[in-house]
Structure formats: structure tokens, C-alpha cells
Design a protein around this motif. Structure first.
Motif, PDB file in Angstrom:
ATOM      1  N   GLU A  51       0.388  -2.214  12.340  1.00 41.83           N
ATOM      2  CA  GLU A  51       0.452  -1.081  13.257  1.00 41.83           C
ATOM      3  C   GLU A  51      -0.657  -1.221  14.277  1.00 41.83           C
ATOM      4  O   GLU A  51      -1.777  -1.599  13.938  1.00 41.83           O
ATOM      5  N   ALA A  52      -0.300  -0.917  15.513  1.00 42.60           N
ATOM      6  CA  ALA A  52      -1.291  -1.022  16.585  1.00 42.60           C
ATOM      7  C   ALA A  52      -1.408   0.318  17.285  1.00 42.60           C
ATOM      8  O   ALA A  52      -0.500   1.141  17.228  1.00 42.60           O
ATOM      9  N   ASP A  53      -2.535   0.511  17.950  1.00 46.99           N
ATOM     10  CA  ASP A  53      -2.665   1.695  18.798  1.00 46.99           C
ATOM     11  C   ASP A  53      -1.576   1.615  19.850  1.00 46.99           C
ATOM     12  O   ASP A  53      -1.216   0.534  20.282  1.00 46.99           O
ATOM     13  N   GLU A  54      -1.108   2.781  20.277  1.00 51.58           N
ATOM     14  CA  GLU A  54       0.024   2.781  21.204  1.00 51.58           C
ATOM     15  C   GLU A  54      -0.257   1.966  22.461  1.00 51.58           C
ATOM     16  O   GLU A  54       0.562   1.193  22.925  1.00 51.58           O
ATOM     17  N   MET A  59      -4.616   9.488  18.086  1.00 50.65           N
ATOM     18  CA  MET A  59      -3.937   8.316  18.656  1.00 50.65           C
ATOM     19  C   MET A  59      -2.751   7.932  17.768  1.00 50.65           C
ATOM     20  O   MET A  59      -2.896   7.862  16.554  1.00 50.65           O
ATOM     21  N   THR A  60      -1.593   7.683  18.361  1.00 52.27           N
ATOM     22  CA  THR A  60      -0.432   7.276  17.547  1.00 52.27           C
ATOM     23  C   THR A  60      -0.431   5.777  17.331  1.00 52.27           C
ATOM     24  O   THR A  60      -0.848   5.012  18.184  1.00 52.27           O
ATOM     25  N   MET A  61       0.071   5.407  16.134  1.00 51.26           N
ATOM     26  CA  MET A  61       0.140   3.986  15.794  1.00 51.26           C
ATOM     27  C   MET A  61       1.596   3.550  15.869  1.00 51.26           C
ATOM     28  O   MET A  61       2.489   4.268  15.431  1.00 51.26           O
ATOM     29  N   THR A  62       1.817   2.386  16.409  1.00 51.45           N
ATOM     30  CA  THR A  62       3.191   1.874  16.468  1.00 51.45           C
ATOM     31  C   THR A  62       3.308   0.587  15.660  1.00 51.45           C
ATOM     32  O   THR A  62       2.428  -0.262  15.726  1.00 51.45           O
ATOM     33  N   PRO A  63       4.422   0.486  14.902  1.00 59.21           N
ATOM     34  CA  PRO A  63       4.620  -0.731  14.116  1.00 59.21           C
ATOM     35  C   PRO A  63       4.897  -1.922  15.037  1.00 59.21           C
ATOM     36  O   PRO A  63       5.520  -1.755  16.088  1.00 59.21           O
ATOM     37  N   ARG A  64       4.440  -3.071  14.617  1.00 61.47           N
ATOM     38  CA  ARG A  64       4.593  -4.244  15.482  1.00 61.47           C
ATOM     39  C   ARG A  64       4.598  -5.518  14.649  1.00 61.47           C
ATOM     40  O   ARG A  64       3.943  -5.599  13.627  1.00 61.47           O
ATOM     41  N   ILE A  65       5.372  -6.500  15.130  1.00 64.30           N
ATOM     42  CA  ILE A  65       5.307  -7.836  14.514  1.00 64.30           C
ATOM     43  C   ILE A  65       4.773  -8.801  15.552  1.00 64.30           C
ATOM     44  O   ILE A  65       5.274  -8.841  16.673  1.00 64.30           O
ATOM     45  N   VAL A  66       3.723  -9.532  15.209  1.00 61.53           N
ATOM     46  CA  VAL A  66       3.204 -10.518  16.159  1.00 61.53           C
ATOM     47  C   VAL A  66       3.312 -11.919  15.567  1.00 61.53           C
ATOM     48  O   VAL A  66       3.069 -12.129  14.384  1.00 61.53           O
ATOM     49  N   GLU A  67       3.723 -12.837  16.439  1.00 61.46           N
ATOM     50  CA  GLU A  67       3.876 -14.213  16.002  1.00 61.46           C
ATOM     51  C   GLU A  67       2.510 -14.897  16.028  1.00 61.46           C
ATOM     52  O   GLU A  67       1.759 -14.761  16.986  1.00 61.46           O
ATOM     53  N   ILE A  68       2.181 -15.634  14.980  1.00 59.08           N
ATOM     54  CA  ILE A  68       0.885 -16.313  14.899  1.00 59.08           C
ATOM     55  C   ILE A  68       1.060 -17.848  14.929  1.00 59.08           C
ATOM     56  O   ILE A  68       0.442 -18.528  15.729  1.00 59.08           O
TER      57      ILE A  68
END
Lengths: 225, 121
Positions: free
Chosen positions: B114-117, A1-10
Motif C-alpha cells: 500500500e502506498a500513500d495516495e 492520508m489514504t493508502m492505495t493498494p499497488r503492485i510494483v515490478e522489481i
């Protein structure tokens, strides 16, 4: 499974748990009709002595009064407060330098809040940490003694900024220690413009009537709200 | 020094939210600290490393954004940002004001990770 970088607002308050519990407490106090005051100061400023005298006067005038007192280790302050005739409970915090809403909630367990007119919370002697913790109180009073020097408010802007009333204690010693009232007033104004400054002496009784008057007015105003 | 207790609560909040947001690995915590929050940044950084150790956010960077004190100036009829918490006076006209509009924040603002796609948002 590929991981994607992400920013989430809390956008959540770090002290969310305390704030939620304080809100619950405030609602309980309001429903019960009890007016709650949180007293904060440095160690030795005279919280216990001032509170003992204040509660003695309130009880003498027929008001139903109780207190919870936070202390790192001993229950000496609770013993001293009991001299006023009020119901007193001790919170021993161990190494914790402030009171949190959860400690107050536990301390008042089993008390019939509806049978009280005033509840005082004497915080742990500390001018930094108690500032961040809402205890559900109606008002917060910060005490400074004349022996601490006139510039103390400027050294602890956070706490005085969170307070509704500033009290100068041991005013009977002002002359002996060379306390300059005007300089103190100016320091308070620089930090928290508009806050009322009350000068008291638990020993001579000076200023206590004004404090009492203020508490009764505060309670009356809270009840019509 | 209540920063350790605050750091523990910050880490707990971050772990909860990372889980809720489906972040598999947290790489940074963005925190907003007001000049009147009562928190000393250096102490918070020090305490954070201790609090994060052994948790799901261990190794994540702590990125602190300073929030200056903002007062409402009744003379200018405007919110003014102060260069320092004291004196609490309008920096433009000098009018004292105790009407604090910002600067008490202590907030977990965002999480980076990082999250799962197909991770849910």
C-alpha cells in the motif's frame, strides 16, 4: 492520508550483491591475467589431494600458482595444499556451507594477482549450496569420487549444471568398489549433456596430464578473449 | 541449507525496494524460483518467516512462482520447457541438450503493498 493498494515490478536477482561482487572479481582476475578455477564436491571426494598434485605439477612446469581454501572449522586442508609449494590462504566459514564472492575478495586481499598464472578456489565440501554462488571464476569443476556411486550426478543436478567440467577422482579404486564407468557417464549425460568427464587418480597420477592440458588451454583462451 | 542466508538477502532486497518505491506497507513478495536455482521451496518458506520477523516486510505473504527448466533443442531449433530438470533432453524429439535458457532464476519479481495516495512511482 489514504493508502492505495499497488503492485510494483522489481525483477532483481536475490543474490544481486554476490553477483555484482563476483563480476568485479572476474574483471580484476581478467585484468591481472590470472585464470581462476572453483572446485566443488561432496566432503571427502578428494578436492585437496587432487589440487595438491595439480598445483605441484603446474609449479614444476614453471607456472605461478596459488589457492584459497574454504573449510568450516580447521585449516588442515590449507596445510596439506602448502605441500605443493603454492601460496595458500584459508577461509574459515564457521557454519556457512559455501563460499561467497565477498569471502574470496577478503581472502585475496594484499595478494599481487598480476604475479599469478592460476588461482584455485577450493569450495566447502557440499553438493548443494555452492551452486548458487558465483565467485568470479573462469571455470567450475565438480568432483565425484568412485566411492560415491554412479548416480550421484542425477541426485545433484543443480551443481553439475553450473559446472564446466566433471572430474571422477580415485579412479584407481574403481575396480575395488565396483564403479561402473559407463553408468556414471550415462548419468552425467542425462543431467548435463556435453560436459567433459575427466577420470583421475591423485595417487597414480592418472588423468592429471589431461587436466593440466585443459587448464593451460582454458587460460590461453581466456587471455585472447 | 543455505536458504536462511538467501531469505535474509531476499528480505533485505524487498525492504530496500519497498522504501524506494514508496510502499508504506508490504503485503506480498512475488518470487520466481527456477528448478535449477538450488533453492528448496519449503526451506525458503520456513526461512523467510524467520528472516522477515521484525522487519518492514513482516507478515507479508511469500508467493513463489516455479520456473521450469527451458533448454534449446538444436534438432527442433526451438526452446523447450522440461517437465523435470533431469533428463536434459528435448521432450518432443529426445535430443540431449545442455543449452539451458531458463530455470536458474532466483528473483524478486514484484512487491505488493500500500502506498500513500500521492505516492511517487
Amino acid at each position: 492520508m489514504t493508502m492505495t493498494p499497488r503492485i510494483v515490478e522489481i525483477r532483481q536477482n536475490v543474490l544481486k550483491k554476490n553477483d555484482l561482487l563476483a563480476r568485479e572479481l572476474r574483471e580484476r582476475f581478467r585484468t591481472a591475467g590470472v585464470y581462476v578455477v572453483n572446485l566443488v564436491s561432496a566432503p571427502g571426494a578428494g578436492k585437496t589431494t587432487a589440487l595438491t598434485e595439480l598445483m605441484r605439477r603446474l609449479a614444476g612446469a614453471g607456472w605461478r600458482v596459488a589457492a584459497v581454501v574454504g573449510d568450516l572449522a580447521t585449516d588442515n586442508d590449507a596445510e596439506r595444499l602448502r605441500a605443493s609449494g603454492a601460496a595458500v590462504r584459508q577461509i574459515t566459514t564457521g557454519t556457512v556451507c559455501h563460499l561467497e564472492a565477498e569471502m574470496v575478495a577478503r581472502a585475496i586481499e594484499g595478494w599481487d594477482l598480476g604475479s599469478l598464472d592460476f588461482l584455485f578456489i577450493e569450495n566447502v565440501g557440499n553438493l548443494v549450496c555452492p551452486a548458487s554462488y558465483d565467485l568470479g571464476e573462469n571455470e567450475r569443476a565438480v568432483l565425484f569420487s568412485v566411492t560415491e556411486g554412479e548416480d550421484k550426478p542425477e541426485k545433484y543436478p543443480t551443481l553439475i549444471n553450473s559446472a564446466d567440467l566433471a572430474v571422477v577422482t580415485k579412479i584407481d579404486l574403481a575396480e575395488a568398489v565396483g564403479f561402473d564407468r559407463r553408468r556414471f557417464q550415462e548419468a552425467v549425460e542425462r543431467v548435463r549433456p556435453g560436459i567433459e568427464v575427466l577420470e583421475i587418480s591423485a595417487r597414480t597420477g592418472a588423468g592429471l596430464d589431461r587436466w593440466l592440458e585443459r587448464l593451460l588451454a582454458g587460460r590461453a583462451a581466456a587471455r585472447v578473449r | 541449507m543455505h536458504e536462511l542466508s538467501i531469505a535474509h538477502q531476499l528480505v533485505e532486497l524487498a525492504v530496500e525496494n519497498a522504501d524506494r518505491m514508496g510502499l508504506r506497507r508490504v503485503t506480498a513478495l512475488h518470487v520466481r524460483v527456477g528448478a535449477l536455482s538450488g533453492v528448496v521451496q519449503e526451506a525458503l518458506r520456513f526461512a523467510y518467516d524467520i528472516a522477515a520477523a521484525g522487519t518492514a516486510v513482516e507478515g507479508a505473504r511469500l508467493i513463489i512462482e516455479d520456473v521450469p527448466v527451458v533448454i534449446y533443442c538444436p534438432a527442433c531449433r526451438a526452446e523447450r520447457s522440461l517437465p523435470a530438470p533431469v533428463p536434459a533432453r528435448c521432450p518432443v524429439c529426445g535430443t540431449p541438450s545442455g543449452d539451458v535458457r531458463a530455470g536458474r532464476e532466483l528473483e524478486l519479481y514484484a512487491l505488493e503493498g500500500e502506498a500513500d495516495e500521492e505516492g511517487n512511482r
